[in-house]
Design a protein around this motif. Structure first.
Motif, mmCIF file in Angstrom:
data_model
loop_
_atom_site.group_PDB
_atom_site.id
_atom_site.type_symbol
_atom_site.label_atom_id
_atom_site.label_comp_id
_atom_site.label_asym_id
_atom_site.label_seq_id
_atom_site.Cartn_x
_atom_site.Cartn_y
_atom_site.Cartn_z
ATOM 1 N N GLU A 33 9.571 18.147 27.631
ATOM 2 C CA GLU A 33 10.411 17.963 28.813
ATOM 3 C C GLU A 33 10.450 16.505 29.271
ATOM 4 O O GLU A 33 9.440 15.806 29.243
ATOM 5 C CB GLU A 33 9.871 18.817 29.967
ATOM 6 N N HIS A 34 11.646 16.078 29.660
ATOM 7 C CA HIS A 34 11.816 14.787 30.322
ATOM 8 C C HIS A 34 12.775 15.001 31.487
ATOM 9 O O HIS A 34 13.331 16.088 31.668
ATOM 10 C CB HIS A 34 12.391 13.745 29.354
ATOM 11 N N CYS A 68 12.082 8.368 34.190
ATOM 12 C CA CYS A 68 11.586 9.719 33.911
ATOM 13 C C CYS A 68 10.260 9.797 34.648
ATOM 14 O O CYS A 68 9.376 8.973 34.426
ATOM 15 C CB CYS A 68 11.386 9.951 32.421
ATOM 16 N N HIS A 122 4.908 9.547 32.402
ATOM 17 C CA HIS A 122 6.022 9.004 31.627
ATOM 18 C C HIS A 122 6.523 7.666 32.170
ATOM 19 O O HIS A 122 6.886 6.777 31.395
ATOM 20 C CB HIS A 122 7.173 10.020 31.562
ATOM 21 N N MET A 127 9.131 4.623 30.708
ATOM 22 C CA MET A 127 10.430 5.293 30.847
ATOM 23 C C MET A 127 11.099 4.900 32.155
ATOM 24 O O MET A 127 11.150 5.677 33.113
ATOM 25 C CB MET A 127 10.269 6.809 30.748
#
Ligand SMILES: [Cu+2]
Length: 83
Positions: free
Chosen positions: A12-13, A66, A71, A76
């Motif tokens: 998942e992101h 993200c 993350h 990200m």
């Protein structure tokens, strides 16, 4: 403005759009998550999924991140400017 978001990974992101003057790499971090102060919208994506996020964005500086735990710290994040 329409973001076409694709998660090509298996985990998942998410994409969080934040209006802030703070550079993307300089958000405050607590417990592995960046501050989402100024968030104007977000979309969460399971592995391999694609979604569309439509937002009315005013001119200015934004940060795209993200914020799944850890993350943001892994890099990200991206500066984004609406002119
Ligand atoms: Cu992520």
């Amino acid at each position: 403005m329409t973001f076409k978001v694709k998660n090509s990974a298996s985990i998942e992101h998410e994409l969080v759009v934040i209006k802030t003057n703070t550079p993307a790499a300089k958000l405050k971090v607590k417990n592995g998550e960046a501050s989402e102060a100024g968030s104007v919208g977000e979309v969460e994506l399971g592995g391999g999924s694609s979604k569309t996020l439509k937002l009315n964005l005013k001119k200015g500086h934004y940060v795209l991140i993200c914020n799944v735990k850890g993350h943001y710290m892994a890099g990200m994040h991206k500066d984004f400017t609406v002119k």
